[in-house]
Write a protein that holds these residues in place. Structure first.
Motif, PDB file in Angstrom:
ATOM      1  N   ASN A 107      -8.098  -5.028  -1.049  1.00  0.00           N
ATOM      2  CA  ASN A 107      -7.038  -5.800  -0.403  1.00  0.00           C
ATOM      3  C   ASN A 107      -7.187  -7.310  -0.620  1.00  0.00           C
ATOM      4  O   ASN A 107      -6.815  -8.101   0.234  1.00  0.00           O
ATOM      5  CB  ASN A 107      -7.026  -5.475   1.101  1.00  0.00           C
ATOM      6  CG  ASN A 107      -5.667  -5.708   1.713  1.00  0.00           C
ATOM      7  OD1 ASN A 107      -4.671  -5.830   0.999  1.00  0.00           O
ATOM      8  ND2 ASN A 107      -5.617  -5.772   3.015  1.00  0.00           N
ATOM      9  N   GLY A 144     -22.702  -7.119   7.990  1.00  0.00           N
ATOM     10  CA  GLY A 144     -22.612  -5.665   7.792  1.00  0.00           C
ATOM     11  C   GLY A 144     -21.284  -5.225   7.233  1.00  0.00           C
ATOM     12  O   GLY A 144     -20.411  -6.044   6.916  1.00  0.00           O
ATOM     13  N   LYS A 145     -21.147  -3.894   7.112  1.00  0.00           N
ATOM     14  CA  LYS A 145     -19.928  -3.314   6.559  1.00  0.00           C
ATOM     15  C   LYS A 145     -19.171  -2.585   7.675  1.00  0.00           C
ATOM     16  O   LYS A 145     -19.768  -1.807   8.419  1.00  0.00           O
ATOM     17  CB  LYS A 145     -20.334  -2.336   5.449  1.00  0.00           C
ATOM     18  CG  LYS A 145     -19.186  -1.913   4.572  1.00  0.00           C
ATOM     19  CD  LYS A 145     -19.683  -1.195   3.335  1.00  0.00           C
ATOM     20  CE  LYS A 145     -18.510  -0.650   2.545  1.00  0.00           C
ATOM     21  NZ  LYS A 145     -18.895   0.132   1.405  1.00  0.00           N
ATOM     22  N   GLY A 146     -17.900  -2.844   7.768  1.00  0.00           N
ATOM     23  CA  GLY A 146     -17.137  -2.177   8.823  1.00  0.00           C
ATOM     24  C   GLY A 146     -15.679  -2.522   8.742  1.00  0.00           C
ATOM     25  O   GLY A 146     -15.222  -3.138   7.782  1.00  0.00           O
ATOM     26  N   GLY A 147     -14.959  -2.113   9.750  1.00  0.00           N
ATOM     27  CA  GLY A 147     -13.534  -2.417   9.834  1.00  0.00           C
ATOM     28  C   GLY A 147     -13.190  -2.493  11.296  1.00  0.00           C
ATOM     29  O   GLY A 147     -13.980  -2.090  12.155  1.00  0.00           O
ATOM     30  N   ILE A 192      -2.834 -12.096  11.514  1.00  0.00           N
ATOM     31  CA  ILE A 192      -2.050 -11.914  10.288  1.00  0.00           C
ATOM     32  C   ILE A 192      -0.896 -12.923  10.215  1.00  0.00           C
ATOM     33  O   ILE A 192      -0.556 -13.421   9.140  1.00  0.00           O
ATOM     34  CB  ILE A 192      -1.565 -10.446  10.136  1.00  0.00           C
ATOM     35  CG1 ILE A 192      -0.957 -10.213   8.751  1.00  0.00           C
ATOM     36  CG2 ILE A 192      -0.604 -10.041  11.223  1.00  0.00           C
ATOM     37  CD1 ILE A 192      -1.926 -10.250   7.620  1.00  0.00           C
ATOM     38  N   GLY A 197       2.935  -3.180   3.956  1.00  0.00           N
ATOM     39  CA  GLY A 197       1.701  -3.908   4.224  1.00  0.00           C
ATOM     40  C   GLY A 197       0.775  -3.893   3.021  1.00  0.00           C
ATOM     41  O   GLY A 197       0.792  -2.955   2.228  1.00  0.00           O
ATOM     42  N   GLU A 238     -15.201  -0.715  14.371  1.00  0.00           N
ATOM     43  CA  GLU A 238     -15.821  -1.639  15.332  1.00  0.00           C
ATOM     44  C   GLU A 238     -15.282  -1.355  16.743  1.00  0.00           C
ATOM     45  O   GLU A 238     -16.034  -1.320  17.717  1.00  0.00           O
ATOM     46  CB  GLU A 238     -15.526  -3.090  14.907  1.00  0.00           C
ATOM     47  CG  GLU A 238     -15.966  -4.103  15.920  1.00  0.00           C
ATOM     48  CD  GLU A 238     -16.904  -5.177  15.404  1.00  0.00           C
ATOM     49  OE1 GLU A 238     -17.329  -5.144  14.235  1.00  0.00           O
ATOM     50  OE2 GLU A 238     -17.233  -6.057  16.219  1.00  0.00           O
ATOM     51  N   LYS A 265       0.817  -1.217   0.000  1.00  0.00           N
ATOM     52  CA  LYS A 265       0.000   0.000   0.000  1.00  0.00           C
ATOM     53  C   LYS A 265       0.851   1.268   0.000  1.00  0.00           C
ATOM     54  O   LYS A 265       0.385   2.325  -0.406  1.00  0.00           O
ATOM     55  CB  LYS A 265      -0.903   0.004   1.233  1.00  0.00           C
ATOM     56  CG  LYS A 265      -1.940  -1.105   1.214  1.00  0.00           C
ATOM     57  CD  LYS A 265      -2.831  -1.040   2.453  1.00  0.00           C
ATOM     58  CE  LYS A 265      -3.805  -2.208   2.470  1.00  0.00           C
ATOM     59  NZ  LYS A 265      -4.686  -2.191   3.637  1.00  0.00           N
ATOM     60  N   ASN A 295     -21.838  -6.578  12.806  1.00  0.00           N
ATOM     61  CA  ASN A 295     -20.543  -6.035  12.328  1.00  0.00           C
ATOM     62  C   ASN A 295     -20.771  -4.927  11.307  1.00  0.00           C
ATOM     63  O   ASN A 295     -20.127  -4.863  10.265  1.00  0.00           O
ATOM     64  CB  ASN A 295     -19.675  -7.135  11.679  1.00  0.00           C
ATOM     65  CG  ASN A 295     -19.301  -8.223  12.642  1.00  0.00           C
ATOM     66  OD1 ASN A 295     -19.737  -9.356  12.502  1.00  0.00           O
ATOM     67  ND2 ASN A 295     -18.530  -7.882  13.655  1.00  0.00           N
ATOM     68  N   ALA A 351      -9.522 -15.224   7.479  1.00  0.00           N
ATOM     69  CA  ALA A 351      -9.622 -13.879   8.059  1.00  0.00           C
ATOM     70  C   ALA A 351     -10.955 -13.718   8.778  1.00  0.00           C
ATOM     71  O   ALA A 351     -11.020 -13.191   9.882  1.00  0.00           O
ATOM     72  CB  ALA A 351      -9.451 -12.823   6.980  1.00  0.00           C
ATOM     73  N   ASN A 372       1.444   2.758   5.537  1.00  0.00           N
ATOM     74  CA  ASN A 372       0.736   1.708   6.259  1.00  0.00           C
ATOM     75  C   ASN A 372       1.592   1.134   7.389  1.00  0.00           C
ATOM     76  O   ASN A 372       2.486   0.348   7.149  1.00  0.00           O
ATOM     77  CB  ASN A 372       0.365   0.585   5.257  1.00  0.00           C
ATOM     78  CG  ASN A 372      -0.404  -0.555   5.896  1.00  0.00           C
ATOM     79  OD1 ASN A 372      -0.912  -0.428   6.999  1.00  0.00           O
ATOM     80  ND2 ASN A 372      -0.489  -1.666   5.201  1.00  0.00           N
ATOM     81  N   GLN A 412      -7.594   3.200   5.154  1.00  0.00           N
ATOM     82  CA  GLN A 412      -8.723   2.347   4.775  1.00  0.00           C
ATOM     83  C   GLN A 412      -8.939   1.278   5.833  1.00  0.00           C
ATOM     84  O   GLN A 412      -8.078   0.416   6.047  1.00  0.00           O
ATOM     85  CB  GLN A 412      -8.470   1.678   3.416  1.00  0.00           C
ATOM     86  CG  GLN A 412      -9.686   0.916   2.955  1.00  0.00           C
ATOM     87  CD  GLN A 412      -9.461   0.154   1.666  1.00  0.00           C
ATOM     88  OE1 GLN A 412      -8.340  -0.203   1.331  1.00  0.00           O
ATOM     89  NE2 GLN A 412     -10.524  -0.113   0.962  1.00  0.00           N
ATOM     90  N   ASP A 413     -10.083   1.358   6.480  1.00  0.00           N
ATOM     91  CA  ASP A 413     -10.414   0.409   7.541  1.00  0.00           C
ATOM     92  C   ASP A 413     -11.342  -0.657   6.981  1.00  0.00           C
ATOM     93  O   ASP A 413     -12.512  -0.372   6.700  1.00  0.00           O
ATOM     94  CB  ASP A 413     -11.109   1.186   8.672  1.00  0.00           C
ATOM     95  CG  ASP A 413     -11.370   0.327   9.891  1.00  0.00           C
ATOM     96  OD1 ASP A 413     -10.573  -0.597  10.143  1.00  0.00           O
ATOM     97  OD2 ASP A 413     -12.354   0.592  10.595  1.00  0.00           O
ATOM     98  N   GLY A 414     -10.819  -1.876   6.825  1.00  0.00           N
ATOM     99  CA  GLY A 414     -11.626  -2.926   6.207  1.00  0.00           C
ATOM    100  C   GLY A 414     -12.036  -2.478   4.811  1.00  0.00           C
ATOM    101  O   GLY A 414     -11.421  -1.566   4.249  1.00  0.00           O
ATOM    102  N   PRO A 415     -13.066  -3.084   4.261  1.00  0.00           N
ATOM    103  CA  PRO A 415     -13.459  -2.685   2.902  1.00  0.00           C
ATOM    104  C   PRO A 415     -14.355  -1.441   2.913  1.00  0.00           C
ATOM    105  O   PRO A 415     -15.447  -1.443   2.348  1.00  0.00           O
ATOM    106  CB  PRO A 415     -14.213  -3.916   2.399  1.00  0.00           C
ATOM    107  CG  PRO A 415     -14.743  -4.554   3.637  1.00  0.00           C
ATOM    108  CD  PRO A 415     -13.849  -4.203   4.769  1.00  0.00           C
TER     109      PRO A 415
END
Ligand SMILES: Nc1ncnc2c1ncn2[C@@H]1O[C@H](COP(=O)(O)OP(=O)(O)OP(=O)(O)O)[C@@H](O)[C@H]1O
Ligand SMILES: O=C(O)[C@H](O)CO
Length: 506
Positions: free
Chosen positions: A115, A391-394, A179, A147, A398, A58, A467, A173, A491, A434-437
């Protein structure tokens, strides 16, 4: 300035310090005209003939731009794989210094949307592979790694298909694999990870400059260690697949590769042509944030640069720390209530096993702080989220939502505001922007968040159980509590800042 503005400015300065150009320029120089030498952090590498560059991650676009400036005409050719849309995003953000010059010798391939490895990243990887294979003993290969490199350098060992590998990593994941675990599996199934790229580039000299986004800066885990000797074996991979209950429905191709994998890691002698050097990390970013916080008048402490573990437990850790500071501001720093919170914290830390964290010592330092100055607690690392919902999040959003909920619950049980009335802001953000997608880097929260959200008809707990932290924060107060930076071009994992100041007692 409000606490929130302070938190934002700390986050921004932490990220700025690990931006690729300043970091690379601090680390690397080219010296001498007749027989040039590449000097990296005090180590000299003679440039005997041609100098090549490859990179993936990144932060690699900006690293490559800075490297090309330093290497000048000595650079013969370069290929880098970088996240989809990063050039446009950096252009839009006016970050010209992170972009390559118009007649650059470096070819840029964008891929790995969200990612995840994709055909574009696969194409870029094939080009990097070809370049590495063609090198001779007099060549020097500079490898830029950051990363996100794992998804940007996919080379599944045949007959494994890209989609099969992607599905497996996604499943690991989503089941909460750390990781380290994820990348041990990736290494076993890949041609270039786990030192594969370095072995391919032999007999050329390989110098890797690495921006770490993994706790403890382990060379063989960051971007799945394409130029580092792997200390892991196929048995480690099998153990991880078994732990996440994935051993029994593996694709045939993966089974085939696992059954032919060597049982011992490659010998260290095979890496004598390689030098791996860490040039930036979370520690560097947090040190800068601490300096800035002190400049703003805070008593600032770094809790850890290795925060890891399940997001819910980490949220509890932060809530208890906040409570302790508020008790201390209320003059209750010593006494049964504080002792209880300290006991809870030590118990939690023992369960979490955060590498290198001496919480007892940290709590003593915290206890010495008086209410005269506002307090800033900084931390960095990477939590894990076990996805239960759709749901959508990171993990940062969260975490912020969980901390908000925790602070709200603590207030509800105490039947009032935190003792001594403290103003509190919590921020968690991914330094890559960028947190999660999602389009956000993270989020802010305060103890008032849950009640204020309810007034808008938003039930924080319901969003959490799906989530769906991004949807929550996007809807709540028009998205005001989202941390939106755009891709930052760097990153070094995530950063948390807790800012607390005493307010007038009512
Ligand atoms: N709906 C969600 N809510 C909370 N966390 C999520 C959600 N969806 C994905 N995640 C988390 O986001 C993370 C993936 O985000 P991202 O792609 O930013 O990873 P990353 O670790 O930053 O990538 P890299 O390490 O390669 O830089 C995973 O930890 C995953 O559990
Ligand atoms: O690319 C990866 O594997 C992660 O970002 C860790 O380095």
């Amino acid at each position: 300035m409000s606490l929130r503005e302070h938190a934002l400015s700390l986050f921004r300065s932490a990220v700025a310090t690990v931006r690729p150009a300043p970091m690379l320029k601090r680390a690397m120089k080219l010296q001498g005209d007749g027989c040039p030498q590449l000097l990296v952090k005090g180590q000299a590498f003679p440039v005997k003939r041609d100098l090549y560059l490859v990179g993936f991650g990144k932060a690699v676009l900006g690293m490559a731009a800075a490297a090309e400036e330093i290497l000048g005409d000595h650079l013969v050719q370069g290929i880098i794989n970088v996240p989809l849309g990063i050039q446009e995003s950096l252009q839009r953000a006016g970050m010209q210094e992170m972009l390559l010059k118009p007649h650059s010798k470096i070819q840029v391939i964008e891929g790995a949307k969200n990612n995840l490895p994709d055909p574009e990243a696969l194409k870029g990887t094939a080009a990097i592979q070809e370049l590495a294979e063609g090198l001779t003993a007099d060549d020097l290969l500079l490898v830029l790694i950051s990363g996100g490199g794992s998804a940007l350098l996919p080379a599944p060992i045949p007959p494994i298909l890209l989609e099969e590998k992607e599905k497996l990593t996604k499943m690991l994941a989503s089941r909460g694999a750390a990781i380290q675990e994820l990348n041990i599996v990736r290494k076993t199934l890949s041609l270039l990870k786990g030192g594969g790229l370095a072995r391919l580039a032999y007999p050329a000299r390989v110098v890797s400059l690495i921006l770490s986004d993994v706790i403890g800066d382990p060379l063989d885990i960051i971007a799945s260690g394409p130029t580092a000797a792997s200390s892991h074996s196929v048995q480690d991979c099998l153990r991880i697949l078994a732990k996440y209950n994935l051993l029994h429905n593996l694709p045939k191709s993966v089974e085939t590769v696992l059954s032919c994998s060597p049982t011992k890691p490659t010998a260290l002698e095979d890496y004598s042509h390689v030098c791996n050097i860490i040039i930036g990390s979370n520690t560097l970013a947090l040190d800068e944030a601490k300096r800035q916080a002190e400049g703003l008048g805070y008593a600032a402490l770094i809790l850890s640069t290795a925060i890891c573990g399940e997001v819910g437990h980490i949220a509890t850790l932060y809530c208890q720390l906040i409570r302790l500071v508020c008790l201390s501001f209320a003059g209750l720093g010593e006494g049964p209530l504080s002792d209880e919170v300290r006991g809870n914290l030590l118990q939690l830390a023992a369960e979490l096993e955060i590498p290198g964290l001496n919480l007892a010592e940290f709590l003593q330092a915290l206890q010495r702080l008086g209410p005269e100055r506002p307090v800033c607690i900084l931390a960095g690392g990477e939590t894990t989220v076990q996805l239960q919902g759709t749901g959508k999040g990171g993990r940062n959003q969260e975490l912020a939502l969980r901390v908000g909920l925790g602070l709200h619950r603590a207030q509800a049980t105490e039947g009032s505001s935190p003792p001594g009335r403290c103003e509190i802001i919590f921020l968690s953000g991914g330094t890559d922007g960028q947190d999660g997608p999602t389009e956000a880097a993270g989020a802010f929260c305060s103890p008032e968040l849950v009640d204020e959200a309810l007034q808008e008809g938003l039930d924080a707990e319901a969003f959490l159980s799906n989530n769906d932290s991004y949807t929550f924060f996007s809807q709540f107060q028009g998205g005001r509590h989202l941390l939106v930076t755009g891709l930052t071009g760097t990153n070094v994992m995530d950063i948390q800042a807790i800012l607390i100041r005493a307010t007038e007692r009512s």
